[in-house]
Structures are given as structure tokens and as C-alpha cells.
Design a protein around this motif. Structure first.
Motif, PDB file in Angstrom:
ATOM      1  N   THR A 174     -18.211 -47.451  24.206  1.00 34.49           N
ATOM      2  CA  THR A 174     -17.955 -46.288  23.369  1.00 34.49           C
ATOM      3  C   THR A 174     -17.162 -46.632  22.108  1.00 34.49           C
ATOM      4  O   THR A 174     -16.388 -47.591  22.088  1.00 34.49           O
ATOM      5  N   SER A 220     -14.046 -38.333  15.927  1.00 35.01           N
ATOM      6  CA  SER A 220     -15.476 -38.329  16.239  1.00 35.01           C
ATOM      7  C   SER A 220     -15.753 -39.431  17.261  1.00 35.01           C
ATOM      8  O   SER A 220     -14.835 -40.116  17.713  1.00 35.01           O
ATOM      9  N   LYS A 231     -19.165 -42.016  19.246  1.00 35.15           N
ATOM     10  CA  LYS A 231     -20.554 -42.310  19.540  1.00 35.15           C
ATOM     11  C   LYS A 231     -20.619 -43.340  20.654  1.00 35.15           C
ATOM     12  O   LYS A 231     -19.629 -44.031  20.944  1.00 35.15           O
ATOM     13  N   ARG A 278     -27.132 -40.642  25.267  1.00 32.32           N
ATOM     14  CA  ARG A 278     -25.940 -41.070  24.532  1.00 32.32           C
ATOM     15  C   ARG A 278     -25.201 -39.896  23.904  1.00 32.32           C
ATOM     16  O   ARG A 278     -23.963 -39.864  23.891  1.00 32.32           O
ATOM     17  N   ASN A 279     -25.928 -38.940  23.371  1.00 37.90           N
ATOM     18  CA  ASN A 279     -25.274 -37.785  22.759  1.00 37.90           C
ATOM     19  C   ASN A 279     -24.543 -36.941  23.800  1.00 37.90           C
ATOM     20  O   ASN A 279     -23.446 -36.421  23.546  1.00 37.90           O
ATOM     21  N   ALA A 306     -21.408 -38.814  24.822  1.00 38.15           N
ATOM     22  CA  ALA A 306     -20.434 -38.696  23.735  1.00 38.15           C
ATOM     23  C   ALA A 306     -19.762 -37.327  23.750  1.00 38.15           C
ATOM     24  O   ALA A 306     -18.560 -37.207  23.474  1.00 38.15           O
TER      25      ALA A 306
END
Length: 233
Positions: free
Chosen positions: A187, A193, A195, A206-207, A210
């Protein structure tokens, strides 16, 4: 909850994403350096804590450190161009980024002078129209992932520039294989923020992962918790 899963100060244990609840358990380690092997670190601190359906998440910084991609500030000698370009970097309260000559110098080395100059030119045009973020979109991941030392950075890395990890997908797969197939992600999360840089399995969203980590449960000061476990409630 066991002592190994003491939640970091100011952080929440549970988050709800798309109607599902997830624990985010931080794992405390020693200070990871280039003498460590990332698989050995995971074996020592995380292996016995994992359940089959967990996702192990690991910060990009400790992966990079084990790859010898943490460079002492004293060993970086910025060229005049690096000193010039930092004047145009937007400063953020969440990290140095490319806002000092040493980190800009490493961006020039990692990405190439032409690409950084083009990114700076595009960024200048963007600012004319009130649009931010174009620099890193053009410069790419290698520039965006460079971390410089801050006042709150855990020693000894308060005197280092840390580059992004190499081959994060491959690293995640190697760790997963070593764990018998547990899902692993690398990560890049901060208080602004985040990602997912690397994932061990193709079916990892992945989103979505996150989003589970969007409030940065590992922290980014002196917590010394560079990895953690996602576990559905």
C-alpha cells in the motif's frame, strides 16, 4: 482482541465500506532496514496472526527499505536544476514530496530529466487554469512515491529519502506464496490519499481495499506499525 492488535492512537478499529464492516489490525515491528528480508519480517510478526480469509497489507516504505531504496540525505547531492524546480512544487502538510532539492534530485534520477521537465511544464499550464495534480500524473508513480524526511518521520528515516518499491506485485506474490496463499497488498496510504501498489491475487479489488484503508489505520509518525491485517467482521 489480543495485545498484538492494539489500535493506533486516534485511529479506528472498524470501518464500513459498501455495507460491510472490516477490522484493520496494525502490527508493530522493529525498525525495518536494508538488512531485513521482507518475507522474514512477515514470518516473524504476522504469519501466526493471520486467518485464511484475511488480507495482509504492508506499507510500500518498508518494502523499499528492504530493497535498499532508502538513501541517506548526506549521500544525495542535488544538481542546480533540482534546486530550481523545487521552487514550483506545491507544499503539502502531509509530507515533503518533491519539495526539497534532495527528493527532486532523486525524481530526476528515477524518472529522467526530460520527463520531469515536461511534467513541470504541464503542471505550470494546469496552475494557470486552476488545476492541480498534473505534475505527478505526467511524472508517474516513481516520482509520486518518493518520500522525504519530515519532523515526525521515524528515525533513522528522518535523515533519508525513500524511493518507491520495485516490482510491488511480484513482492506481494512472493509474500503470499510464503504464507500459503494468504492475500497480500502493498500500500501507499497517507492521511490525504492512498492507493494499492501491488497485489498478490488478480481478483483483489484494489480500489475497494484502498477504501478500507482510506483513513490510514497504520498512521505515519512514530507508530512503528508498517503492516496490518484486514479482517471482515
Amino acid at each position: 482482541m489480543s495485545e498484538e492488535f492494539a489500535i493506533n492512537l486516534g485511529k479506528n478499529d472498524i470501518i464500513t465500506v459498501n455495507g460491510k464492516q472490516f477490522h484493520r489490525y496494525p502490527i508493530k515491528t522493529h525498525v525495518i532496514t536494508d538488512i531485513d528480508n521482507i518475507c522474514d519480517v512477515v514470518d516473524k510478526y504476522a504469519k501466526d496472526l493471520l486467518h485464511p480469509d484475511d488480507i495482509l497489507f504492508i506499507t510500500e516504505k518498508i518494502v523499499a527499505c528492504t530493497q535498499k531504496r532508502a538513501i541517506p540525505m548526506k549521500d544525495i547531492h542535488p544538481r542546480p536544476l533540482a534546486k530550481f524546480l523545487v521552487k514550483f512544487v506545491t507544499k503539502s502538510p502531509y509530507g515533503i514530496g518533491l519539495g526539497i532539492p534532495e527528493t527532486m534530485e532523486m525524481a530526476l534520477r528515477e524518472c529522467g530529466t526530460v520527463r520531469i521537465l515536461f511534467a513541470a511544464a504541464v503542471s505550470a499550464v494546469g496552475k494557470i487554469f486552476g488545476v492541480k495534480g498534473w505534475f505527478y500524473k505526467v511524472a508517474g508513480y516513481k516520482a509520486e512515491s518518493i518520500d522525504g524526511p519530515c519532523s515526525y518521520t521515524l528515525p533513522p528515516y528522518n535523515h533519508y529519502v525513500v524511493l518507491g518499491p520495485l516490482n510491488p506485485d511480484s513482492v506481494a506474490r512472493e509474500i503470499s506464496n510464503n504464507l500459503g496463499g494468504i492475500k497480500v497488498v502493498i500500500t501507499d496510504i497517507n492521511d490525504l490519499s492512498g492507493k494499492i501498489l501491488g497485489a498478490s491475487h488478480k481478483d483483489i479489488d484494489r480500489n475497494f481495499v484502498a477504501a478500507i484503508l482510506k483513513d490510514n489505520p497504520l498512521g505515519q509518525t512514530d507508530e512503528q506499525t508498517p503492516m496490518g491485517i484486514i479482517r471482515e467482521v
